[in-house]
Design an enzyme around this catalytic site. Structure first.
Site, short mmCIF file in Angstrom:
data_model
loop_
_atom_site.label_atom_id
_atom_site.label_comp_id
_atom_site.label_asym_id
_atom_site.label_seq_id
_atom_site.Cartn_x
_atom_site.Cartn_y
_atom_site.Cartn_z
N LEU A 41 32.72 44.41 30.58
CA LEU A 41 32.95 43.13 31.17
C LEU A 41 34.58 43.04 31.02
O LEU A 41 35.18 43.18 29.77
CB LEU A 41 32.29 41.98 30.53
CG LEU A 41 32.53 40.56 31.23
CD1 LEU A 41 31.87 40.58 32.56
CD2 LEU A 41 31.59 39.61 30.34
N ASP A 42 35.38 42.69 31.92
CA ASP A 42 36.96 42.61 32.01
C ASP A 42 37.10 41.65 30.97
O ASP A 42 36.52 40.51 30.63
CB ASP A 42 37.38 42.36 33.36
CG ASP A 42 37.09 43.34 34.32
OD1 ASP A 42 36.93 44.54 33.76
OD2 ASP A 42 37.09 43.03 35.47
N ALA A 43 38.35 41.97 30.39
CA ALA A 43 38.79 40.95 29.19
C ALA A 43 39.11 39.66 29.76
O ALA A 43 39.01 38.51 29.19
CB ALA A 43 40.08 41.59 28.73
N SER A 45 37.21 38.20 32.14
CA SER A 45 35.98 37.50 32.84
C SER A 45 35.17 36.83 31.60
O SER A 45 35.59 37.19 30.26
CB SER A 45 35.22 38.69 33.45
OG SER A 45 35.99 39.13 34.56
#
Length: 233
Positions: A41-43, A45
């Site tokens: 999970l992107d930083a 997001s």
């Protein structure tokens, strides 16, 4: 296995192992067991991350499939038009980094698979608490933003939704994962909180006992006798 509600200051170490932010592995240290995130999970997001100490469930969950879809709620600037939504549903061409056979990441340019993209509309401008926010009414609902989109995708390409939107001139200002492989944030109290999966949820992701293993000895004996009787006929 554990559900974590990630905030923007908790990231998956598979995204950026050198980042100074608290990572997913550290979140569960109080239980004296080492856990790993399933996927990334992107930083920038927020939302659901599955954590596991069982390596056997990781690869099956990361393979594309109908029962391994991921759901996100997304806000863009500007707001997506009907034509934008149609193109996103049908698939757009994006370039992402992918690892092949363990070698360094290489750019891959390809059209995204067809997916579900729709404008979120609900009675009284509310959505369910499974999206993770407990600051809501007694029914577990919370308001959503005008123009907020619901994405359901089967792929897991790097920063896929952000790049899909960027292709159409849409900047993602908020991306929140609410479900993965049939698991939701239900039970998490807030960002940074975590909760263990139920036995049924463990079975859903392939990490728990099978239905056969859950049967009592008496039930197993009855089923065995029933099968034997069928063979005699």
């Amino acid at each position: 296995e554990t559900i974590l509600w990630s905030s923007t200051d908790i990231i998956s170490p598979l995204v950026d192992a050198s980042a100074s932010s608290e990572n997913c592995i550290d979140v569960d240290q109080s239980r004296s067991r080492r856990v790993y995130p399933i996927g990334r999970l992107d930083a920038d997001s927020t939302g659901l991350i599955l954590l596991t100490s069982n390596g056997d469930v990781v690869n099956p969950l990361l393979r594309s499939g109908d029962d391994k879809s991921k759901e996100y709620h997304v806000i863009t600037e500007p707001m997506a038009t009907d034509d934008d939504i149609r193109q996103l549903c049908e698939g757009v061409i994006i370039t992402t980094l992918a690892r092949r056979d363990g070698v360094a990441a290489v750019p891959v340019t390809a059209k995204t698979l067809p997916c579900i993209v729709e404008m979120m509309r609900a009675e009284n401008n509310k959505k369910t608490r499974d999206d993770g926010n407990c600051d809501n009414d007694a029914d577990g609902n919370q308001p959503f933003s005008p123009g907020e989109l619901r994405f359901v995708i089967k792929e897991g390409r790097n920063r896929q939704i952000r790049k899909m939107c960027s292709t159409l001139g849409l900047e993602v200002t908020s991306l929140h994962r609410v479900a993965f492989a049939g698991i939701t944030l239900h039970g998490c109290e807030g960002q940074g909180e975590y909760v263990d999966l139920t036995e049924d949820e463990m079975i859903t992701i392939g990490g728990g006992p099978t239905r056969e293993e859950r049967r009592s000895p008496e039930e197993k004996a009855r089923r065995k006798l029933k099968k034997q009787n069928k063979k005699r006929k």
